[in-house]
Design an enzyme around this catalytic site. Structure first.
Site, PDB file in Angstrom:
ATOM      1  N   LYS A 206      29.559  40.287  28.720  1.00  0.00           N
ATOM      2  CA  LYS A 206      29.962  40.978  29.958  1.00  0.00           C
ATOM      3  C   LYS A 206      28.930  42.043  30.265  1.00  0.00           C
ATOM      4  CE  LYS A 206      33.537  41.026  32.818  1.00  0.00           C
ATOM      5  NZ  LYS A 206      34.466  39.900  33.000  1.00  0.00           N
TER       6      LYS A 206
ATOM      7  N   LYS B 159      38.798  33.930  25.951  1.00  0.00           N
ATOM      8  CA  LYS B 159      39.112  33.143  27.152  1.00  0.00           C
ATOM      9  C   LYS B 159      38.459  31.764  27.072  1.00  0.00           C
ATOM     10  CE  LYS B 159      38.640  35.755  30.781  1.00  0.00           C
ATOM     11  NZ  LYS B 159      38.159  36.451  31.983  1.00  0.00           N
TER      12      LYS B 159
ATOM     13  N   ARG C 274      28.926  30.069  20.192  1.00  0.00           N
ATOM     14  CA  ARG C 274      28.474  29.014  21.096  1.00  0.00           C
ATOM     15  C   ARG C 274      27.519  29.683  22.080  1.00  0.00           C
ATOM     16  NH1 ARG C 274      31.173  25.355  18.999  1.00  0.00           N
ATOM     17  NH2 ARG C 274      33.355  24.836  19.277  1.00  0.00           N
TER      18      ARG C 274
HETATM   19  N1  GLU Z   1      33.974  37.502  35.764  1.00  0.00           N
HETATM   20  C1  GLU Z   1      34.813  36.380  35.550  1.00  0.00           C
HETATM   21  C2  GLU Z   1      35.720  36.602  34.359  1.00  0.00           C
HETATM   22  O1  GLU Z   1      36.025  37.705  34.009  1.00  0.00           O
HETATM   23  C3  GLU Z   1      34.013  35.084  35.481  1.00  0.00           C
HETATM   24  C4  GLU Z   1      33.074  34.964  34.336  1.00  0.00           C
HETATM   25  C5  GLU Z   1      32.143  33.761  34.432  1.00  0.00           C
HETATM   26  O2  GLU Z   1      32.330  32.937  35.294  1.00  0.00           O
HETATM   27  O3  GLU Z   1      31.249  33.684  33.597  1.00  0.00           O
HETATM   28  O4  GLU Z   1      36.258  35.696  33.788  1.00  0.00           O
END
Ligand code: GLU
Length: 473
Positions: free
Chosen positions: A108, A96, A68
């Site tokens: 990330k 997640k 996605r």
């Molecule tokens: N850094 C946060 C996480 O680990 C937020 C990631 C985001 O909002 O894209 O979930």
């Protein structure tokens, strides 16, 4: 406990956890490998002139999945980041998002830096230069890859990143959607800063709505009165502790951070501690509770719930046997290693996994991204309309019954939801539903004895469906 075995890297640890779900689902090996593989990693090294001297900075952005788009995930600024960690965190973002039904891939980023060593202006220069690298190489845009805050970054850094992107692509009408977690005045959304902590609270509230789950964890019913230890007093730990103590009457008996542990069996006043920390730059010396420098050992104190909200690999094969909590809610990413998870699982300690518990950040990021693409704040169009309709209902009720409505009921009926109320409602709903999906899988399969495996089964099922439906291209 000395171990002769090499301990797993963070990425291996995440992969091993996912393997349990893949094995259960009996997926084709090719599809399993496709799900686990990190799609691509960018490593950049760029110079910035700091105080007259050129310094070279190293940064990464890993894209774990693009099933996605955009791929989504924070960028951390920390003195210890490395590629393995960034890849592990990108993979966690994929799972997640799938668990909480946020339609994003996983990504990330990390910059190897100790932010404490630099002034605000220097950090701005470094952040903007890093952003140019990411944009130019196709690792930052509203459509394909959208960073957010993480450890060592916040609204300020996101504003610099968005502004840098805007200068490079002023014709992109959706430029504000290139990062989330921005200040509200620059396209951010209300409720994003505290979103991860709120999500932790909503996850625990939902867990305690299920009497069978609570009983199985050997906990007394109700979140109120539970004795909680929070490790980490940054954005996530602070907000989770604050909301749980102030709104759910939970007792935060210890807060652990880099300086040590502050504890009080009767429960800490979190806002008071936070004000002290802001003033003194440390929780050390806080006058209204006891303090000890050995924070690590404090995780082993007797309590009902342990909330690790700091770094990865805090509960390992070494200290897991001494953990006394009955429930661990993983507010950090990867705080329990695969080996520790295995040990605790066998011991009957219930773990609510990171990829579910700390998803509040990315859930509200999703709302922010939508707000940016629609160029309008949630609630702006219908708030007064709802308020007026509430007034009509209130008047009608009074006319029909001949009774005066109580002030409280009247206010409740006539309020039009603003952005913050809508964000909270959307976050609460998403966290509740995700837990119910995880629990349904957990309850339906005797071979699934823990929530992590159940959560990964829901994630992998959804991700594999996109691979199988769309084919591999
Ligand atoms: N850094 C946060 C996480 O680990 C937020 C990631 C985001 O909002 O894209 O979930």
């Amino acid at each position: 406990m000395a171990s002769s075995k090499r301990s797993l890297s963070f990425r291996e640890s995440v992969d091993h956890m996912v393997d349990r779900a893949l094995k259960f689902l009996n997926l084709d090996e090719g599809v399993s490998n496709a799900i686990k593989a990190c799609n691509c990693v960018l490593k950049v090294q760029f110079p910035v002139k700091i105080r007259g001297e050129l310094q070279v900075f190293t940064g990464w952005r890993a894209v774990h999945s693009t099933h996605r788009l955009p791929a989504k995930g924070g960028i951390r600024f920390a003195p210890m980041v490395n590629q393995d960690e960034i890849e592990a965190l990108a993979a966690l973002m994929t799972y997640k998002c799938a668990i909480v039904d946020v339609p994003f891939g996983g990504s990330k980023g990390g910059l190897l830096i100790d932010p404490q060593q630099y002034t605000r202006d220097e950090l701005q220069l470094i952040t903007r230069r890093f952003t140019v690298e990411l944009v130019r190489k196709g690792f930052l845009s509203p459509a394909t890859n959208v960073p957010a805050p993480d450890m060592g970054t916040g609204q300020r850094e996101m504003a610099w990143m968005a502004d840098t992107y805007k200068h490079l692509y002023p014709e992109d009408i959706n430029y504000t959607a290139c990062v989330t977690g921005k200040p509200v005045g620059h396209g951010g959304i209300r409720g994003r800063t505290e979103a991860t902590g709120r999500g932790v609270q909503y996850a625990l509230q939902e867990f305690f709505r299920h009497a069978d789950s609570v009983r199985k964890a050997n906990l007394a019913p109700g979140l109120g009165g539970q004795r909680i230890i929070v490790q980490g007093f940054g954005n996530v730990g602070y907000h989770a502790a604050k909301f749980l103590s102030e709104e759910d009457d939970a007792r935060i008996i210890a807060i652990i951070d880099r300086a040590g542990v502050v504890w009080d069996e009767n429960g800490l006043n979190i806002e008071d501690l936070q004000q002290y920390k802001l003033q003194h730059k440390s929780i050390k010396g806080y006058p209204n509770a006891r303090f000890d420098e050995n924070g690590q050992a404090a995780m082993e104190m007797a309590c009902d719930i342990l909330i690790p909200a700091a770094l990865e690999a805090q509960i390992t094969a070494d200290n897991a046997p001494r953990i006394q909590a009955r429930l661990i809610a993983e507010a950090a990413n990867g705080p329990v290693t695969f080996e520790a998870d295995e040990y605790l699982r066998n011991k009957g300690v219930v773990i609510l996994p990171d990829a579910y518990v700390n998803a509040g950040g990315v859930i509200v990021s999703y709302f922010e991204w939508i707000r940016n693409l629609s160029h309008i704040r949630f609630g702006r169009i219908q708030r007064r309309f709802d308020e007026q309709r509430g007034h009509h209902i209130s008047t009608a009720l009074q006319e029909l019954t001949g009774n005066q409505l109580s002030e409280h009921l009247h206010t409740k009926l006539t309020v039009g939801a603003d952005e913050l109320a809508l964000v909270r409602s959307g976050l609460d709903d998403t966290m509740r539903e995700a837990f119910q999906n995880i629990k349904a899988i957990y309850d339906a399969n005797e071979h699934i004895q823990d929530y992590r495996m159940a959560a990964y089964v829901t994630a992998v099922e959804k991700i594999s469906r996109t691979y199988l439906d769309l084919g591999v291209y």
